[in-house]
Design an enzyme around this catalytic site. Structure first.
Site, PDB file in Angstrom:
ATOM      1  N   LYS A 111       0.834  -1.214   0.000  1.00 40.62           N
ATOM      2  CA  LYS A 111       0.000   0.000   0.000  1.00 40.62           C
ATOM      3  C   LYS A 111       0.863   1.256   0.000  1.00 40.62           C
ATOM      4  O   LYS A 111       0.591   2.204  -0.751  1.00 40.62           O
ATOM      5  CB  LYS A 111      -0.936  -0.016   1.216  1.00 40.62           C
ATOM      6  CG  LYS A 111      -1.952  -1.157   1.186  1.00 40.62           C
ATOM      7  CD  LYS A 111      -2.945  -1.061   2.311  1.00 40.62           C
ATOM      8  CE  LYS A 111      -2.316  -1.293   3.672  1.00 40.62           C
ATOM      9  NZ  LYS A 111      -1.765  -2.649   3.817  1.00 40.62           N
ATOM     10  N   THR A 112       1.895   1.301   0.827  1.00 40.79           N
ATOM     11  CA  THR A 112       2.790   2.459   0.844  1.00 40.79           C
ATOM     12  C   THR A 112       3.515   2.601  -0.482  1.00 40.79           C
ATOM     13  O   THR A 112       3.662   3.708  -1.011  1.00 40.79           O
ATOM     14  CB  THR A 112       3.799   2.333   1.998  1.00 40.79           C
ATOM     15  OG1 THR A 112       3.097   2.241   3.239  1.00 40.79           O
ATOM     16  CG2 THR A 112       4.731   3.534   2.037  1.00 40.79           C
ATOM     17  N   ASP A 119      -1.097   6.868   6.271  1.00 40.00           N
ATOM     18  CA  ASP A 119      -1.086   5.437   6.577  1.00 40.00           C
ATOM     19  C   ASP A 119      -1.933   5.173   7.820  1.00 40.00           C
ATOM     20  O   ASP A 119      -2.011   6.017   8.721  1.00 40.00           O
ATOM     21  CB  ASP A 119       0.350   4.962   6.805  1.00 40.00           C
ATOM     22  CG  ASP A 119       0.478   3.454   6.721  1.00 40.00           C
ATOM     23  OD1 ASP A 119      -0.476   2.799   6.256  1.00 40.00           O
ATOM     24  OD2 ASP A 119       1.531   2.933   7.138  1.00 40.00           O
ATOM     25  N   THR A 143      -5.486  -1.109   7.149  1.00 37.55           N
ATOM     26  CA  THR A 143      -5.537  -2.565   7.279  1.00 37.55           C
ATOM     27  C   THR A 143      -6.878  -3.020   7.824  1.00 37.55           C
ATOM     28  O   THR A 143      -7.133  -4.218   7.903  1.00 37.55           O
ATOM     29  CB  THR A 143      -4.413  -3.046   8.214  1.00 37.55           C
ATOM     30  OG1 THR A 143      -4.513  -2.362   9.472  1.00 37.55           O
ATOM     31  CG2 THR A 143      -3.048  -2.765   7.607  1.00 37.55           C
ATOM     32  N   ARG A 150       6.294  -8.333   1.559  1.00 37.98           N
ATOM     33  CA  ARG A 150       7.195  -7.871   2.615  1.00 37.98           C
ATOM     34  C   ARG A 150       7.883  -9.050   3.296  1.00 37.98           C
ATOM     35  O   ARG A 150       9.087  -9.005   3.571  1.00 37.98           O
ATOM     36  CB  ARG A 150       6.415  -7.053   3.642  1.00 37.98           C
ATOM     37  CG  ARG A 150       7.286  -6.523   4.786  1.00 37.98           C
ATOM     38  CD  ARG A 150       6.438  -5.762   5.785  1.00 37.98           C
ATOM     39  NE  ARG A 150       5.849  -4.565   5.183  1.00 37.98           N
ATOM     40  CZ  ARG A 150       4.842  -3.891   5.720  1.00 37.98           C
ATOM     41  NH1 ARG A 150       4.290  -4.298   6.851  1.00 37.98           N
ATOM     42  NH2 ARG A 150       4.385  -2.807   5.131  1.00 37.98           N
TER      43      ARG A 150
END
Length: 359
Positions: free
Chosen positions: A88-89, A133, A182, A241
């Site tokens: 997402k980032t 975020d 999230t 990740r």
């Protein structure tokens, strides 16, 4: 690996005389260490074309950004929802890159007061991208100020207190808000409805994760076999990740034990050392499954009891372990508690009972 006793013989290693201070050793120069850190940061893709996976999201976002560029206006606000570690980032950075705009980054918990958000919004230039975020964790006063900013590109700043308080309207430059969460269900309705485009990020399949690992290995300068990349991808819980993190740990193992080359055998040996099994379960995951199957006969068991059995907080078991164990089909949630499935029994090397879920 057994526990080490207190009377284990210690071995002393002497440094060679040729190794002087750090400044005299070219392998330990701070500049070299910083350079390696820069390479790690470059693992993030820089464009939608380079972004691996999330095909539907990329297609939809390409249309949103392309239409805005054609009309020469700021695109609609974008909400990126999905579990952590899916990019997402990175996607927010790509949006700014595709638009040729500056990216301002913050997080929901950092915006405790409306004044914090007002200062950030008033400094935005036209076309800038503001990335928040964990946007669902914003304080309510800041969230309410964001409503008007998103719709009318204007904020009202209250000066003074009590009956003498005055509202001063401040115009802000048109911008694009990119929010990441999230927990999309925790967003309030008024905030969620103000996003023009919502992208739901999905977990990756092994094929896409293998491409992620292969790309990261090329950037890091790591020699890796295709089977080894697939092995790492298969144990990464569908999350890029985690795949990149496991690749770095396997690289460490290969540098020490295999001359830097990662074969499938080296990858398996390294992941065994770092307690990641074939299903992607780590030590805590296996402890929860073992406690459920071997300690309580497969359940049903309450989360508090499971947490006590593995020596962790209930929130850790519920938020860290359970999401993947449920998705992997190891446990199910019932009104009476957690129940082990057939896969969990077989993972523990035991024969599942006839009433186990999944038969």
């Amino acid at each position: 690996m057994g526990e080490k006793s207190n009377d284990v013989e210690r071995t002393e290693f002497a440094l060679p005389d040729s190794l002087g201070p750090m400044s005299q050793n070219p392998d330990l120069r701070p500049s070299e260490i910083a350079g390696d850190h820069d390479v790690e940061l470059s693992l993030r893709p820089k464009s939608l074309e380079d972004f691996i996976g999330q095909k539907k999201v990329r297609q939809q976002l390409d249309l949103v950004l392309g239409g805005a560029r054609a009309r020469k206006v700021a695109p609609d606000h974008v909400l990126l929802a999905g579990p952590p570690g899916l990019g997402k980032t990175t996607m927010a950075m790509i949006i700014a890159q595709e638009l040729g705009s500056s990216l301002r980054m913050t997080s929901g918990p950092a915006l405790e007061r409306a004044g914090d958000l007002a200062a950030m919004l008033s400094n935005l230039m036209e076309g800038d991208v503001l990335f928040i975020d964990e946007i669902h964790r914003m304080a309510r006063p800041a969230e309410e100020m964001l409503y008007m900013a998103m719709e009318d590109f204007r904020i009202d700043v209250i000066v003074g207190k009590g009956p003498g308080a005055t509202s001063i309207p401040i115009e802000i430059a048109p911008f694009t808000l990119v929010g990441a969460t999230t927990r999309a269900g925790m967003l309030t309705g008024p905030l969620r409805d103000r996003f023009g485009f919502t992208a739901q990020m999905e977990f990756y399949d092994t094929e896409d994760l293998t491409r992620v690992v292969t790309r990261a290995a090329g950037i890091l300068g790591v020699s890796i076999d295709s089977q080894a990349a697939s092995e790492i991808a298969g144990r990464s819980r569908g999350t890029p990740r985690i795949a990149n993190r496991l690749l770095r740990r396997v690289r460490d193992f290969a540098d020490v034990n295999a001359d830097g080359h990662i074969s499938v055998d080296v990858a398996r040996a390294a992941l065994l050392v770092f307690d990641v099994d074939e299903q992607g379960l780590d030590r805590l995951d296996r402890a929860v499954v073992d406690a459920l199957v071997k300690g309580h006969g497969g359940g049903p068991v309450g989360v508090n009891t499971l947490a006590l059995a593995v020596g962790e907080e209930p929130s850790t078991v519920e938020e860290v372990c359970e999401p993947y164990l449920v998705r992997a089909g190891m446990i199910t949630r019932t009104p009476r508690g957690r129940v082990a499935t057939v896969q969990a029994w077989r993972h523990c090397g035991l024969v599942p009972p006839d009433d186990a879920p999944g038969l």
